[in-house]
Design an enzyme around this catalytic site. Structure first.
Site, PDB file in Angstrom:
ATOM      1  CB  ILE A 171     -52.842 -53.290 -29.471  1.00 51.83           C
ATOM      2  CG1 ILE A 171     -51.657 -53.856 -29.550  1.00 51.83           C
ATOM      3  CG2 ILE A 171     -53.863 -53.578 -28.606  1.00 51.83           C
ATOM      4  CD1 ILE A 171     -51.582 -55.221 -29.295  1.00 51.83           C
ATOM      5  CB  CYS A 172     -57.796 -52.457 -30.067  1.00 51.88           C
ATOM      6  SG  CYS A 172     -59.333 -51.899 -29.768  1.00 51.88           S
TER       7      CYS A 172
END
Length: 358
Positions: free
Chosen positions: A141-142
């Protein structure tokens, strides 16, 4: 702790405490057995400085999917098995250490603001590498993509991360093909996503992959989010203008364009201002700005048009004030750069004052 009260919670309870559940009364969970609810174990790797929403967002999607018949089992793991402190100062309890857990269906590595600015510690890279070897799929994530890169898990693969950190990720993992405009990217069993809320987009895609679009759509409706948002990361990014040119001659031209984008800035007219040939001016732009003059002019007009739309001007007004020959020419630029129309952009990013007035 920095003005934020710490709290101690264990495992998925921490995620539930941080999650938001805006469930419509009209949405009913599916009956038990409506889908294949075989347990699917999801391990979320957390560490000191982790972004809380990178953890809570995807976990809430999986938890909500369980209400509709899925069988996700979520555990929070840290490299040592000790509780960690998020970037907000919130203490997150974990279920154990990475080395103590069996194989998972999904290993999810949350992001942090720390690692685009610093090297990923070896113990954290190992904490991703060890379970990734046996996990069914690996997800970041990210800026969790930086942890995957440090673990060697992005070598030779396509990936994405937050648009602000995409250049740094490409520098650290030169064999990885970084796609800075993507909301999320799948390469085999490796999945990477853009900035924090894109983790929700990716989690929904994983639910759809596991249980089909019907259940994923139920989850999206329950969480009041889009099943799939239009456009890429470019619609969220900062203006495209970079540093000024080094040479005084080229600065004169770029200042001229920026000061009055509505003027005639054709290649011939710009060359006249410096009393040089169009070929020479084109070479100056390519050498210093890596683009032709026409693209620079287009970028300036595009940046101005976005600002005008943000301020509440109509699309037609924005096209005129920004110097586009017509609304249609502006629309084509928006479609190419953002994959959405000016009207769609404005609905997402114009001021909220008018919508809430009265």
């Amino acid at each position: 702790m920095n003005g934020v009260h710490a709290f101690r919670v264990a495992g998925p309870a921490a995620v539930r405490a941080a999650g938001v559940r805006p469930v419509s009364a009209r949405i009913r969970p599916r009956r038990a057995g409506a889908v294949n609810a075989a347990p699917h174990h999801v391990a979320i790797l957390v560490y000191d400085g982790v972004t809380l929403l990178d953890v809570a967002g995807p976990a809430e999607v999986f938890k909500e999917a369980n209400r509709f018949g899925a069988g996700y089992r979520i555990v929070l793991l840290s490299p040592s098995g000790a509780a960690v402190t998020s970037s907000l100062g919130v203490r997150i309890g974990v279920d154990g250490a990475v080395s103590a857990e069996p194989a998972f269906g999904t290993l999810l590595v949350a992001g942090s603001d720390l690692y685009p600015r610093a090297r990923v510690p070896g113990d954290l890279a190992d904490a991703a590498r060890i379970p990734a070897a046996v996990a069914g799929r690996v997800v970041s994530i990210c800026t969790g993509a930086f942890v995957l890169a440090a673990a060697g898990l992005l070598d030779g693969k396509r990936a994405t991360t937050h648009w602000r950190a995409a250049h740094e990720l490409a520098a650290r993992c030169p064999t990885c093909r970084v796609e800075p405009d993507a909301i999320y990217v799948r390469d085999g069993t490796t999945y990477t996503s853009a900035g924090v809320t894109a983790g929700i987009d990716l989690a929904l895609a994983l639910v759809e992959e596991d249980h089909g679009p019907g259940l994923a759509r139920d989850v999206a409706r329950a969480l009041v989010v889009y099943m799939q948002r239009a456009g890429g990361q470019s619609q969220f990014s900062a203006p495209l203008q970079g540093p000024p040119p080094r040479s005084a001659a080229l600065r004169k031209i770029t200042d001229l364009v920026t000061a009055n984008p509505r003027e005639d800035h054709s290649l011939g007219e710009l060359a006249k201002h410096l009393n040089v040939s169009t070929r020479h001016l084109t070479r100056l732009f390519r050498d210093e700005l890596s683009m032709p003059p026409a693209r620079y002019v287009e970028n300036i007009r595009f940046d101005l048009a976005r600002a005008l739309l943000d301020q509440g001007h109509t699309a037609t007004q924005a096209a005129t004030l920004a110097g586009f020959p017509s609304y249609e020419s502006m629309r084509r630029v928006f479609a190419r750069k953002l994959s959405i129309s000016p009207a769609a952009y404005q609905r997402r990013f114009s001021t909220a004052r008018r919508a809430n007035a009265g």
